[in-house]
Write an enzyme that holds these catalytic residues in place. Structure first.
Site, short mmCIF file in Angstrom:
data_model
loop_
_atom_site.label_atom_id
_atom_site.label_comp_id
_atom_site.label_asym_id
_atom_site.label_seq_id
_atom_site.Cartn_x
_atom_site.Cartn_y
_atom_site.Cartn_z
N ARG A 1 0.72 -1.25 -0.03
CA ARG A 1 -0.02 0.09 0.09
C ARG A 1 0.86 1.37 0.23
O ARG A 1 0.49 2.23 -0.78
CB ARG A 1 -0.97 -0.23 1.25
CG ARG A 1 -1.86 1.36 1.27
CD ARG A 1 -3.09 0.85 2.46
NE ARG A 1 -3.73 2.22 2.33
CZ ARG A 1 -3.70 3.14 3.36
NH1 ARG A 1 -3.12 2.91 4.48
NH2 ARG A 1 -4.65 4.06 3.26
N HIS B 1 1.00 4.41 -2.92
CA HIS B 1 0.70 5.59 -2.80
C HIS B 1 2.07 6.51 -2.90
O HIS B 1 1.80 7.54 -3.33
CB HIS B 1 0.31 5.68 -1.17
CG HIS B 1 -1.04 5.42 -0.78
ND1 HIS B 1 -1.87 6.10 0.19
CD2 HIS B 1 -1.72 4.40 -1.14
CE1 HIS B 1 -2.95 5.50 0.32
NE2 HIS B 1 -3.11 4.31 -0.65
N ASN C 1 -2.54 8.96 3.57
CA ASN C 1 -1.57 8.47 3.97
C ASN C 1 -1.23 8.47 5.37
O ASN C 1 -0.27 7.93 5.87
CB ASN C 1 -0.48 9.28 3.40
CG ASN C 1 -0.35 8.98 1.84
OD1 ASN C 1 -0.73 8.14 1.33
ND2 ASN C 1 0.34 10.14 1.30
N HIS D 1 -6.05 -5.83 -2.85
CA HIS D 1 -7.04 -5.81 -1.66
C HIS D 1 -7.52 -7.11 -1.20
O HIS D 1 -8.19 -7.09 -0.08
CB HIS D 1 -8.34 -5.04 -2.25
CG HIS D 1 -8.25 -3.68 -2.51
ND1 HIS D 1 -9.15 -2.96 -2.88
CD2 HIS D 1 -7.22 -2.96 -2.35
CE1 HIS D 1 -8.77 -1.78 -3.15
NE2 HIS D 1 -7.80 -1.68 -2.59
N THR D 2 -7.00 -8.14 -1.69
CA THR D 2 -6.92 -9.43 -0.88
C THR D 2 -6.41 -9.81 0.18
O THR D 2 -6.51 -10.54 1.08
CB THR D 2 -6.57 -10.64 -1.90
OG1 THR D 2 -7.09 -11.91 -1.54
CG2 THR D 2 -4.99 -10.82 -2.06
#
Length: 329
Positions: free
Chosen positions: A64, A68, A97, A196-197
């Site tokens: 993640r 970002h 964030n 997203h798993t």
């Protein structure tokens, strides 16, 4: 005539910018540190292996963080910078964030590498390697290759996250536009959403789907009712900002294609997840990824390599940061 000339100049400028971005991406190499810091990959892997033994969620945190980082100004390590001396707010301070985790692990890796190869390995490269190794750790093998040679950026602004980081509240059109702006396509959108798993989300990122979707106190009709009931028990209204739930129920620590199964059951957590089923092309990709046994891992590797090359700094651009939290003096 002048209007036509202006349009031509704009077209030429955008074309040149795209050409430069591609050229920079092509300067990345898998063996970039072979001569200057051959220990770099090994150091990253050892620290990540040790960290994931006690923190199995690290893969979700670091991938993640890399997303970002890359979606704002490119993959340049700017998300790692701290605000210094009450100066302008940096990317890390922006609302999307503030929930990022894993900065201490990046610091540990940077410190270890600096002891053997000072001023050689960029923070941007460390983040790319760490994210890959953290997600790959349970598999005992690399899930994708990471080309190296990125340099670190120096200008980080919280305001630049607006409109650049894909929002969990976005519809399909907005999502695709954001990805297209980063030279990514609809296939990359669907494949990278598969991240997203793993990981968790705060209630506030999806509670509107449970309680007041159209302003009439109703739930999102595209969300499975039984799943919505489960979520309401976990996230009563008003949402507790500290409560978290799995993004992929039962699979939040297993990196696999299970995300596409729940998506087709209308159990995608975010509005942006459900949005992938509102477009025929993206829905067909979801179905292919769900049905095919090995397609997801190969597709994810390809899309990660593309994402990790967005607007990279190479050559003499940027710098090799000595401390990932502050620019060099």
């Amino acid at each position: 005539m002048r209007v036509g000339y202006t349009i031509f100049i704009l077209f030429l400028s955008f074309s040149l910018l795209g050409f430069l971005n591609v050229c920079n991406a092509h300067r990345l190499r898998y063996n970039f540190y072979k001569e200057t810091c051959p220990q770099a990959n090994w150091i990253v892997k050892q620290i990540i292996t040790n960290e994931t033994r006690t923190n199995p969620a690290l893969g979700a945190h670091l991938i993640r963080m890399q997303f970002h980082d890359c979606f704002v100004r490119g993959c340049d390590g700017l998300v790692l910078l701290d605000t210094v001396n009450n100066g302008s707010k940096v990317e890390k301070d922006a609302i999307p964030n503030r929930s990022l985790k894993g900065f201490d692990v990046i610091d540990d890796i940077k410190n270890a590498i600096e002891k053997v190869c000072p001023n050689v390995v960029s923070c941007a490269d460390i983040l790319a390697l760490a994210a890959r190794d953290a997600v790959s750790a349970p598999f005992k093998r690399r899930l994708w290759n990471v080309a190296l040679g990125r340099r670190d950026g120096r200008i980080s602004l919280a305001s630049e996250t607006n409109g650049n980081i894909p929002s969990p509240f976005a519809d399909f059109t907005s999502l695709l536009e954001t990805f297209n702006n980063k030279t990514l396509d609809v296939n990359d959108l669907v494949v990278l959403s598969g991240a997203h798993t793993i990981g968790v989300a705060h209630c506030g990122t999806f509670s509107r789907r449970l309680y007041n979707f159209t302003g009439k106190g109703d739930a999102d009709p595209t969300l499975d009712p039984t799943y919505a009931d489960i979520l309401r028990k976990q996230c009563p209204s008003p949402a507790n900002p500290n409560t978290i739930v799995e993004m992929d129920p039962g699979s939040s620590r297993s990196f696999n294609k299970h995300y596409y199964h729940i998506l087709r059951q209308n159990k995608g957590l975010f509005i942006s997840d459900a949005a992938l089923l509102t477009n025929k092309e993206s829905e067909s990709i979801v179905i292919r990824l769900q049905r095919s046994r090995g397609l997801f891992f190969a597709a994810f590797a390809r899309s990660m390599r593309k994402m990790a090359a967005i607007d990279v700094l190479t050559g003499n651009d940027g710098e090799i940061r000595r401390n990932c939290r502050v620019v060099n003096p």
